[in-house]
Write a protein that holds these residues in place. Structure first.
Motif, PDB file in Angstrom:
ATOM      1  N   PHE A   1       0.845  -1.190   0.000  1.00 20.46           N
ATOM      2  CA  PHE A   1       0.000   0.000   0.000  1.00 20.46           C
ATOM      3  C   PHE A   1       0.883   1.243   0.000  1.00 20.46           C
ATOM      4  N   ARG A   2       0.749   2.028  -1.053  1.00 26.16           N
ATOM      5  CA  ARG A   2       1.543   3.255  -1.147  1.00 26.16           C
ATOM      6  C   ARG A   2       1.151   4.240  -0.057  1.00 26.16           C
ATOM      7  N   THR A   3      -0.151   4.322   0.220  1.00 23.05           N
ATOM      8  CA  THR A   3      -0.645   5.310   1.184  1.00 23.05           C
ATOM      9  C   THR A   3      -1.355   4.600   2.330  1.00 23.05           C
ATOM     10  N   VAL A   4      -1.030   5.009   3.544  1.00 17.25           N
ATOM     11  CA  VAL A   4      -1.663   4.470   4.754  1.00 17.25           C
ATOM     12  C   VAL A   4      -2.181   5.637   5.586  1.00 17.25           C
ATOM     13  N   LEU A   5      -3.465   5.594   5.933  1.00 18.45           N
ATOM     14  CA  LEU A   5      -4.042   6.589   6.837  1.00 18.45           C
ATOM     15  C   LEU A   5      -4.475   5.866   8.107  1.00 18.45           C
ATOM     16  N   ILE A   6      -4.036   6.363   9.245  1.00 18.61           N
ATOM     17  CA  ILE A   6      -4.390   5.774  10.534  1.00 18.61           C
ATOM     18  C   ILE A   6      -5.189   6.795  11.345  1.00 18.61           C
ATOM     19  N   ASP A   7      -6.468   6.517  11.512  1.00 19.20           N
ATOM     20  CA  ASP A   7      -7.339   7.383  12.316  1.00 19.20           C
ATOM     21  C   ASP A   7      -7.201   7.000  13.790  1.00 19.20           C
ATOM     22  N   GLU A   8      -7.474   7.938  14.682  1.00 17.07           N
ATOM     23  CA  GLU A   8      -7.337   7.714  16.138  1.00 17.07           C
ATOM     24  C   GLU A   8      -5.962   7.143  16.472  1.00 17.07           C
ATOM     25  N   SER A   9      -4.938   7.610  15.762  1.00 17.73           N
ATOM     26  CA  SER A   9      -3.591   7.038  15.912  1.00 17.73           C
ATOM     27  C   SER A   9      -3.009   7.274  17.300  1.00 17.73           C
ATOM     28  N   THR A  10      -3.494   8.282  18.018  1.00 18.13           N
ATOM     29  CA  THR A  10      -2.971   8.540  19.363  1.00 18.13           C
ATOM     30  C   THR A  10      -3.491   7.533  20.377  1.00 18.13           C
ATOM     31  N   GLN A  11      -4.446   6.695  19.971  1.00 14.04           N
ATOM     32  CA  GLN A  11      -4.935   5.645  20.862  1.00 14.04           C
ATOM     33  C   GLN A  11      -4.247   4.313  20.618  1.00 14.04           C
ATOM     34  N   ALA A  12      -3.262   4.301  19.728  1.00 12.84           N
ATOM     35  CA  ALA A  12      -2.525   3.071  19.421  1.00 12.84           C
ATOM     36  C   ALA A  12      -1.074   3.228  19.858  1.00 12.84           C
ATOM     37  N   SER A  13      -0.482   2.131  20.335  1.00  5.39           N
ATOM     38  CA  SER A  13       0.948   2.165  20.655  1.00  5.39           C
ATOM     39  C   SER A  13       1.741   2.253  19.353  1.00  5.39           C
ATOM     40  N   GLU A  14       2.993   2.655  19.441  1.00  6.22           N
ATOM     41  CA  GLU A  14       3.802   2.815  18.228  1.00  6.22           C
ATOM     42  C   GLU A  14       3.980   1.501  17.471  1.00  6.22           C
ATOM     43  N   PRO A  15       4.302   0.373  18.139  1.00  5.16           N
ATOM     44  CA  PRO A  15       4.412  -0.881  17.378  1.00  5.16           C
ATOM     45  C   PRO A  15       3.104  -1.280  16.705  1.00  5.16           C
ATOM     46  N   GLU A  16       1.970  -0.905  17.294  1.00  2.00           N
ATOM     47  CA  GLU A  16       0.673  -1.207  16.688  1.00  2.00           C
ATOM     48  C   GLU A  16       0.489  -0.411  15.402  1.00  2.00           C
TER      49      GLU A  16
END
Length: 909
Positions: A525-540
């Motif tokens: 996947f060229r592009t990845v968008l992660i919503d609510e990213s502050t609720q996930a740990s960095e390895p996640e």
């Protein structure tokens, strides 16, 4: 070792001695009726008394006093119903002056009885210890002879007892060496150093999670049977210790249900997946048994079942795989994303994108200037952070970004979030824009109801499958099994059909952990968008990123709730810090959305000033967020908000691991009733409380004591935790703070991000219920109280006669991490920890007031005697209750009666 624990031979060993510290004075000892061990009512610094600490950690809740104590061999139980859960037991004075009666908090203490005064019911536990007339605190001489023990040692010992009932602390300390965890760095020389930093934290968290789940013993279950729409058996049951579990159960988690009683010729067991979990209005779990259609299930039995939690390390394995992939595979991310993750300075890169006059999409929400700016910046950069304060249209912005990216590039876009709810919400928005969206769901959750179930790969397969595949699927549905050749044929057809469906879509939506699914193994996947990213740990977050990302968009708000990390040790070492936060520390400035469309302007003011530098603008007017026909008694009519000062006392909940506040619960009901009588839809009212015990009590109290005739309307009011409300809104919010104690301990109310979330859920009005004396010692809460006072909205009294509260507020207070907001992490990666489970985290001790100290010191030889019931002392007519002599305390001495009146000034004998 001998210095750490003292000389064990210096004390006279007795079978009736505290299992923690060895104190053997009978007046201080209390027996756990479950494990038959004795514990004293003395405290370890920073924790509760030993008997209460044991009941919390072991989940054993039935207690008896020592035969040689002043009260004799007494089983502590409710006089009326026989409930023996110490955390719900309290006492009231009977009309006969010489008697007090032990009753449970609900329902017995709420029922009306002419013989006793339930208005003055008080818990048998105060400041995490039994009341001193129930069990004395150890004397100073006994404390000097006691074996020293710390809270950490107690926790280890309780954990070990679950595996070896004869384990001793000395043996445990000799066998264990404390594992050291190095804190994460902010910058890394390469991905191998990055992996070496995070991998031990992920492993430690995995081990901790596994230990928690495997240590749970769920026994004596009562099961109700039913059939699901797919003809699979459903087992519904309640777990008394649900809110005491160190790890929370979720839909999709696996359990094994067992029966080994004499009713069956041989033991039975069956695995299943949780499909429904408890809520404020439902106390039961529902387990769907796997492949149970054609198997024997003992549906004629209902009692004697046990359950075992099945731990699966899939999420942790995928995090470790992502860390390894980043280290060994140069094509896992582009060069500029790699440099950004490592914190290595590199020349900035921009993609050539022609700026549009407007990025708004026809028939979709019109974008404001800050959203337009955010979208343009994101499209032209390989790495972007978007900060979306509450109500600023974060989801609309994210959906528009994905839409515009599909027009710029031919490749598929991977859209992720840490939770299934957030993924479903964004997938729904993307479908509304006309995009071809595929929702990838974990196998264990495929039968869980979802608003976007029709977008799931499974549903798409059923709709578009070939004739051969449909035939095999129907055959398996009918028979439960396939032959080896049929199974091989079906697997091959499934693989091909899945690949075809995924090739046709423009956007694939899944959780961050779901991005490691085998069905995406060979996809880039060229592009990845992660919503609510502050609720996930960095390895996640890394799991979707290492699938070849050339462009990464992280959307979130580091001023709201962060990742949930079970192990405090791993969290303190840096696992609790999100990738979003670390990138801010490294100088990547987030693009902030600045117009909020949710709250009445007066409700957004405090959060804007304290958490967002005063930058939030209001996209709604006061008039559009007001009900002109409302007669609700807001202190200032034009400002639908208030801090209602409530001076009740906090109590431990039924689990012993949470808190409740009965006075605040009663006032919650008054506010809700008033709103309902004004015609507010109950579904648009929410009660937020940080404590599960309070949520349960509020629901129970409304069901029992609500003044509206149709009490079913109360059940439509959502009562839940701060975490449950993140990302959501209600017209009216009531925040019950619960904590009220002399030591000014407020636990995880100290977390500024948790407060920010709670304050920003309401659209039309908000009422906060709390004890300002306790809360004002914290700098952040002190500022909030000052804000309400300045607005004329800090009040006390009855709802129909509110008046300004003039309680002194000190302007000092105890500073919190980052003062009011969440400061970027330090270079060591350590951050403030807010533990939501442990009673050991709420301060450095429980100081008794001088009044209580006087009571303890003076009453050493004057403890009330337990008397049998006679006709003159009778306070109930129930024959079943008449044998419960432990429910009565006969007070014959005037001096004791006078001292007891001093105890909190509430109890009359």
């Amino acid at each position: 070792m001998s210095e750490a624990f003292g000389d064990s031979n210096s004390m006279t060993k007795s079978p009736d001695a505290c299992a923690y510290c060895g104190i053997s004075g009978p007046d201080s000892l209390v027996k756990c009726n479950t494990c038959k061990r004795w514990f004293c009512n003395g405290k370890t610094s920073g924790a509760g008394s030993h008997i209460i600490t044991h009941t919390v950690l072991s989940k054993h809740q039935s207690l008896s006093l020592h035969p040689d104590s002043e009260l004799g061999d007494t089983m502590l139980e409710c006089y009326n119903c026989g409930n023996r859960n110490i955390f719900v037991l309290g006492f009231v004075s009977a009309k006969t002056d010489s008697v007090v009666v032990i009753l449970c908090r609900l329902p017995c203490a709420q029922s009306k009885n002419v013989e006793w005064n339930t208005a003055n019911w008080q818990s048998l536990i105060e400041d995490r210890a039994l009341l001193p007339w129930v069990a004395k605190p150890p004397s100073e001489e006994e404390k000097l002879e006691a074996k020293p023990i710390t809270s950490l040692q107690i926790t280890k010992l309780e954990t070990k007892w679950k595996q070896d009932k004869d384990a001793t602390l000395e043996e445990l300390e000799e066998a264990e060496t404390e594992e050291e965890l190095e804190p994460i760095l902010m910058r890394y020389s390469d991905a191998f150093q990055y992996q070496r930093s995070f991998a031990p934290l992920v492993q430690y968290e995995a081990n901790y999670d596994k230990q928690l789940k495997q240590s749970q013993s769920l026994e004596r279950l009562t099961v109700t049977w039913s059939l699901g729409t797919n003809d699979l058996h459903l087992a519904t049951f309640a777990l008394q210790s649900y809110d005491t579990l160190g790890t929370k159960l979720a839909v999709g988690d696996q359990m094994i249900l067992r029966y080994s009683g004499s009713e069956l010729a041989e033991p039975w067991e069956q695995s299943g997946f949780i499909v429904r979990i408890p809520s404020a209005t439902r106390e039961t779990f529902t387990l769907e048994l796997i492949d149970s259609k054609n198997k024997s299930v003992p549906t004629h039995l209902h009692t004697g079942f046990t359950a075992e939690l099945v731990w699966k390390g899939t999420s942790y394995a995928r995090m470790q795989d992502a860390l390894k992939r980043l280290a060994v595979n140069k094509k896992s991310v582009s060069e500029h994303i790699y440099y950004a993750l490592m914190g290595i300075d590199a020349p900035s890169v921009e993609f050539k994108v022609k700026k549009k006059k407007s990025y708004s999409i026809p028939n979709f929400a019109k974008l404001n200037a800050s959203q337009e700016n955010a979208i343009h910046n994101v499209l032209s950069k390989p790495l972007s952070l978007i900060q979306g304060p509450p109500g600023t249209g974060k989801t609309v912005t994210s959906a528009t970004i994905v839409y515009q990216l599909t027009k710029l590039h031919k490749g598929q876009i991977l859209v992720c979030a840490p939770s299934n709810i957030a993924v479903d919400h964004l997938a729904s928005k993307l479908e509304q824009l006309g995009l071809r969206v595929l929702r990838l769901i974990a196998k264990s959750r495929e039968d869980v109801e979802s608003s976007v179930q029709h977008l799931s790969l499974t549903e798409q397969m059923r709709k578009h499958a070939s004739k051969d595949l449909k035939r095999l699927l129907a055959l398996k549905e009918k028979n439960g099994e396939l032959s080896a050749s049929q199974h091989k044929q079906m697997a091959s057809l499934l693989y091909k059909e899945e690949a075809l469906l995924m090739d046709k879509c423009q956007v694939i939506c899944c959780t961050c952990v779901g991005a490691g699914d085998r069905r995406l193994a060979k996809r880039k996947f060229r592009t990845v968008l992660i919503d609510e990213s502050t609720q996930a740990s960095e390895p996640e977050c890394l799991i979707p990123i290492v699938k070849g990302a050339n462009q990464v968009i992280l959307v979130g708000d580091h001023q709201q709730l962060g990742p949930v990390i079970l192990s405090r040790k791993a969290g303190d070492a840096g696992l609790r810090q999100s990738l979003f936060e670390r990138l801010i520390y490294l100088g990547h400035m987030p693009i902030r959305l600045e117009v909020q469309y949710r709250m009445h302007p007066c409700l957004s003011e405090f959060s804007s000033n304290v958490f967002y530098d005063g930058s939030l603008q209001n996209g709604v007017t006061a008039e559009s967020r007001s009900r002109p026909d409302s007669t609700f008694p807001w202190p200032i009519r034009e400002m639908p908000m208030m801090f209602w000062a409530v001076f009740g006392r906090e109590e431990l909940s039924a689990s012993g691991t949470s808190y409740l506040n009965r006075t605040e619960a009663m006032n919650c009901e008054k506010i809700i009733t008033r709103l309902l009588k004004e015609g507010v839809d109950p579904g648009k009212i929410g009660v937020i409380t940080p404590y599960a015990g309070q949520a349960t009590f509020v629901v129970q109290y409304m069901e029992m004591n609500g003044s509206i005739a149709d009490k079913s309307r109360y059940s439509e009011v959502e009562v839940a935790s701060v975490d449950s409300f993140q990302g959501r809104e209600k017209d009216y919010i009531i925040l019950s703070c619960v904590r009220a104690n002399d030591s000014q301990l407020i636990g995880f109310l100290s977390d500024p991000r948790r407060l920010n979330v709670a304050l920003t859920r309401a659209r039309f009005g908000m009422a906060i219920l709390g004890n300002p004396k306790t809360l004002s010692k914290n700098l952040m809460w002190n500022r909030l109280l000052m804000h309400f006072r300045e607005k004329g909205c800090l009040v006390e009294g009855s709802l129909e006669n509110l008046k300004l509260c003039n309680i002194p507020l000190n302007r000092g207070g105890q500073a919190t991490n980052g003062e009011f907001g969440l400061a970027p992490s330090t270079a060591t990666g350590r951050s403030q920890s807010y533990d939501t489970n442990s009673l050991f985290s709420y301060g450095t001790g429980s100081n008794l007031s001088q009044q209580n100290m006087h009571f303890q010191d003076t009453a050493n030889s004057l403890w009330p005697k337990l008397g049998g019931r006679n006709e003159q002392q009778s306070v109930a007519s129930s024959t079943a209750a008449s044998s419960r002599r432990s429910s009565f305390i006969s007070v014959e001495n005037d001096e004791i009666r006078n001292l007891a009146r001093q105890f909190r000034g509430q109890i009359r004998f």
